[in-house]
Enzyme design. Structure first.
Site, PDB file in Angstrom:
ATOM      1  N   ASP A 110      27.096  58.796  55.740  1.00  0.00           N
ATOM      2  CA  ASP A 110      25.635  58.750  55.371  1.00  0.00           C
ATOM      3  C   ASP A 110      24.990  59.635  56.766  1.00  0.00           C
ATOM      4  O   ASP A 110      25.362  59.155  57.888  1.00  0.00           O
ATOM      5  CB  ASP A 110      24.755  57.657  55.459  1.00  0.00           C
ATOM      6  CG  ASP A 110      23.792  57.461  54.300  1.00  0.00           C
ATOM      7  OD1 ASP A 110      23.021  57.901  54.440  1.00  0.00           O
ATOM      8  OD2 ASP A 110      23.950  56.281  53.525  1.00  0.00           O
TER       9      ASP A 110
ATOM     10  N   ASP B  42      20.060  61.261  54.087  1.00  0.00           N
ATOM     11  CA  ASP B  42      18.992  60.223  53.853  1.00  0.00           C
ATOM     12  C   ASP B  42      17.503  61.190  54.098  1.00  0.00           C
ATOM     13  O   ASP B  42      17.587  61.903  54.588  1.00  0.00           O
ATOM     14  CB  ASP B  42      19.064  59.231  54.979  1.00  0.00           C
ATOM     15  CG  ASP B  42      18.181  58.120  54.770  1.00  0.00           C
ATOM     16  OD1 ASP B  42      18.542  57.275  53.646  1.00  0.00           O
ATOM     17  OD2 ASP B  42      17.458  57.619  55.803  1.00  0.00           O
TER      18      ASP B  42
ATOM     19  N   GLU C  26      19.337  62.918  49.582  1.00  0.00           N
ATOM     20  CA  GLU C  26      18.597  61.879  48.848  1.00  0.00           C
ATOM     21  C   GLU C  26      17.185  62.429  48.815  1.00  0.00           C
ATOM     22  O   GLU C  26      16.611  62.847  49.884  1.00  0.00           O
ATOM     23  CB  GLU C  26      18.470  60.511  49.558  1.00  0.00           C
ATOM     24  CG  GLU C  26      17.744  59.516  48.840  1.00  0.00           C
ATOM     25  CD  GLU C  26      17.249  58.364  49.897  1.00  0.00           C
ATOM     26  OE1 GLU C  26      16.999  57.338  49.336  1.00  0.00           O
ATOM     27  OE2 GLU C  26      16.811  58.723  50.866  1.00  0.00           O
TER      28      GLU C  26
ATOM     29  N   HIS D  73      22.126  51.271  46.757  1.00  0.00           N
ATOM     30  CA  HIS D  73      21.570  49.978  47.798  1.00  0.00           C
ATOM     31  C   HIS D  73      20.259  49.545  47.835  1.00  0.00           C
ATOM     32  O   HIS D  73      19.826  48.962  48.493  1.00  0.00           O
ATOM     33  CB  HIS D  73      22.169  50.380  49.125  1.00  0.00           C
ATOM     34  CG  HIS D  73      21.677  51.514  49.856  1.00  0.00           C
ATOM     35  ND1 HIS D  73      22.046  52.619  49.117  1.00  0.00           N
ATOM     36  CD2 HIS D  73      20.895  51.589  50.704  1.00  0.00           C
ATOM     37  CE1 HIS D  73      21.318  53.742  50.008  1.00  0.00           C
ATOM     38  NE2 HIS D  73      20.729  52.919  51.040  1.00  0.00           N
ATOM     39  N   ASP D  74      19.521  50.909  47.113  1.00  0.00           N
ATOM     40  CA  ASP D  74      17.955  50.716  47.267  1.00  0.00           C
ATOM     41  C   ASP D  74      17.136  50.051  45.846  1.00  0.00           C
ATOM     42  O   ASP D  74      16.179  50.020  45.981  1.00  0.00           O
ATOM     43  CB  ASP D  74      17.475  52.059  47.718  1.00  0.00           C
ATOM     44  CG  ASP D  74      17.538  52.411  48.929  1.00  0.00           C
ATOM     45  OD1 ASP D  74      17.748  51.676  50.044  1.00  0.00           O
ATOM     46  OD2 ASP D  74      17.676  53.588  49.318  1.00  0.00           O
TER      47      ASP D  74
HETATM   48  C1  GLC Z   1      16.706  55.701  52.532  1.00  0.00           C
HETATM   49  C2  GLC Z   1      17.700  54.822  52.421  1.00  0.00           C
HETATM   50  C3  GLC Z   1      17.133  53.460  52.563  1.00  0.00           C
HETATM   51  C4  GLC Z   1      16.515  53.434  53.931  1.00  0.00           C
HETATM   52  C5  GLC Z   1      15.405  54.632  53.940  1.00  0.00           C
HETATM   53  C6  GLC Z   1      15.194  54.800  55.628  1.00  0.00           C
HETATM   54  O1  GLC Z   1      15.859  55.609  51.459  1.00  0.00           O
HETATM   55  O2  GLC Z   1      18.564  54.863  51.139  1.00  0.00           O
HETATM   56  O3  GLC Z   1      18.177  52.568  52.456  1.00  0.00           O
HETATM   57  O4  GLC Z   1      15.796  52.379  54.326  1.00  0.00           O
HETATM   58  O5  GLC Z   1      16.164  55.849  53.636  1.00  0.00           O
HETATM   59  O6  GLC Z   1      16.298  55.153  56.203  1.00  0.00           O
END
Ligand code: GLC
Ligand code: CA
Length: 566
Positions: A102, A204, A258, A333-334
């Site tokens: 990540d 991210d 993402e 995970h979100d």
């Molecule tokens: C992304 C991650 C999440 C995190 C956020 C801030 O959305 O997947 O888990 O809290 O970024 O880094």
């Protein structure tokens, strides 16, 4: 006509995502760690997956479980050491598994050395690594923050009488990509991991790295969808292109961004091969489907429709049909657990819907991403009490509602379906204490249903388990190139209970039928010639109906079937 395909390992691979904190504890402190993952590599290999995406394992004070990084080139103490990491990577290479890490570079931790320097004085050489707004200019224009109790992305800091920007928590200050020195630091750390042999990055919140740093006042049309106003800034593609040129192009690696807020018409700007930016990204259209408009953490009042679900996937398939490549996911995970969210985790439908959803991901075009535990059908935990939660997102939103005198009980109800902690409960390995995750006290409660068959060990020995169906379906995808590269055509577009499509590749053609219904349904698929149809897989034992080679199908609840037509 012959399809022109550009074969790549990251298109043909299946990704398995590991949230390291919750996967396997090896030393009894209740926290998953790298040694724990090493101990489970044979299991991961046995699934047939090819690529592991590891959520952040870097040094971090854990305000947001590792998404607040204080040292990008070191391993978090709780997870182990760099030697453990090297051993993990080696163990993976020996088994032919690839590792994707990540990359969290929209923000760092406020405990990162860069930020400590940056906030120490206005003339510090690191000042420009972050976004500062001097107080003499007045209060900065409003910007919303995800994990801030006040919802304010600007935090006043006395030392230099200025505000810093944090789109996430106060402990996650945003990095200033406009500064070429910062960009070079990031490229350097990326090279560090690639030189070790890492095979790629999941990036991210990547559209957030460029923003309009004049911070114009938000327009009147602002309605909670803030992304277009404060992410996706003017330099986004310049930076991604530069990153590609400086780093990515020099290695055989994969990238997946993402991409909250990125719409279909922007899709190819990121992943068109000729633009030399990224390979893939995660869009958020499906993640928004069961949520209120522009409120990604609020469950929608009415139920989502299967026709909406199909339309999202069909439209996105079209977007990448000629250029670029998609990424397919139902959970991470979100977001809550896949079977609880898109299927049905009640006893009667759990097996069928979990395996049906696996069939779906593994029969679509685009790289499939599975979240740990989905291979055994892990479900939402649905905590009754706010005190059971550990996630900053749930806890801080609760605090906001409490401070505003809002309805905290309704919020806790919402979190039962929506909270990220639903997806973060420890992996269920066996039916011993704590599901074999830890010999100590798990950092987040283990879901009790590990005692009722939702664990690896009992499913491993059961031929008709969710786990063994997953393994079988993985092999089906891998042994049929057409399921990976074939063209996708939606059938029965307006059907609200059955998702039907074909995949066509050179001489091969497949028919996929997926019931999303709790009742029996009958569908008629006229367009298809069944003369030579051969059943590839079904999640139902009784195959008489599907073997009769008739365009009329009676599907059982949540039944999934794949035919090879010729
Ligand atoms: C992304 C991650 C999440 C995190 C956020 C801030 O959305 O997947 O888990 O809290 O970024 O880094
Ligand atoms: Ca541990």
């Amino acid at each position: 006509m012959k399809n022109t395909i550009n074969r790549q390992w990251w298109k043909e691979g299946i990704v398995y995502q590991i949230y390291p904190r919750s996967f396997q504890d090896s030393n009894g402190d209740g926290i998953g760690d790298i040694k724990g993952i090493i101990n489970r590599l044979d299991y991961i290999k046995s699934l047939g997956v090819d690529i592991i995406w590891l959520n952040p394992v870097y040094e971090s004070p854990n305000d947001d479980n590792g998404y607040d990084i204080s040292d990008y080139q070191n391993i978090m103490g709780e997870f182990g050491t760099m030697a453990d990491f090297d051993e993990l990577l080696q163990g993976m290479k020996e088994r032919g598994l690839r590792l994707v890490m990540d990359l969290v570079v929209n923000h760092s931790s406020d405990e990162h050395q860069w930020f400590i320097e940056s906030k120490s004085s206005r003339t510090n050489p690191y000042r420009d690594y972050y976004h500062w707004w001097p107080a003499e200019k007045g209060t900065p224009p409003a910007r919303w923050s995800y994990f801030d109790v006040e919802g304010n992305a600007w935090k006043y800091d006395e030392t230099t009488d200025a505000y810093y920007l944090h789109y996430f928590s106060v402990k996650q200050p945003d990095l200033k990509w406009e500064n070429p020195k910062l960009r070079e630091e990031i490229y350097k750390l990326m090279r560090f991991w690639f030189d070790k042999g890492v095979d790629g990055f999941r990036m991210d919140v990547i559209p957030f790295i460029s923003k309009d740093i004049n911070y114009p006042e938000l327009p009147a049309s602002y309605n909670g969808n803030f992304v277009p106003f404060y992410a996706d800034g003017p330099n986004l593609h310049t930076y991604l292109n530069e990153m590609n040129k400086e780093v990515l192009s020099k290695y055989d690696v994969m990238t997946v961004g993402e991409a909250p807020g990125v719409s279909i018409d922007q899709a190819l700007d990121f992943v068109d091969e000729d633009r030399e930016e990224l390979n893939m990204f995660f869009h958020f259209d499906l993640m928004a489907l069961d949520r209120e408009a522009d409120e990604v953490f609020l469950m929608r009042k009415d139920a989502w429709k299967l026709t909406e679900f199909k339309k999202i996937h069909t439209d996105w398939d079209v977007a990448f049909a000629k250029k670029g490549w998609g990424s397919m996911y139902l959970s991470n995970h979100d977001f809550p657990r896949s079977v609880s969210r898109w299927g049905n985790d009640s006893r009667s439908f759990w097996y069928d819907s979990a395996t049906m959803l696996q069939t779906f991901l593994l029969s679509m075009r685009g790289t499939p991403y599975f979240y740990y535990g989905d291979e055994i059908g892990m479900t939402n935990i649905r905590f009754d009490r706010i005190t059971d939660y550990k996630d900053i997102n749930t806890l801080n939103r609760y605090e906001t509602i409490k401070q505003q005198g809002g309805d905290t009980a309704a919020f806790v109800e919402n979190e039962k379906e929506a909270s990220r902690d639903n997806a973060r409960t420890p992996m269920q390995w066996d039916d011993t204490q704590n599901a074999g995750f830890t010999s100590g006290r798990a950092w987040l409660k283990v879901n009790d249903n590990y005692k009722e068959g939702i664990n690896v060990e009992s499913q491993h020995t059961d031929k008709t388990s969710v786990l063994n169906y997953f393994r079988k379906m993985v092999q089906v995808r891998k042994s049929h190139l057409g399921l990976i590269y074939g063209d996708y055509t939606l059938l029965l577009e307006n059907h609200e209970e059955v998702y039907a499509y074909t995949r066509t590749f050179e001489e091969e053609r497949y028919l996929i039928l997926l019931s999303f219904s709790t009742s029996k349904t009958t569908v008629k698929v006229d367009e298809i010639n069944f003369k030579e149809a051969r059943l590839l897989i079904s999640n139902d034992e009784d195959q008489a109906e599907i073997l009769k080679r008739d365009p009329t199908f009676k599907l059982k609840p949540y039944q999934a079937v794949i035919y090879k037509l010729h």
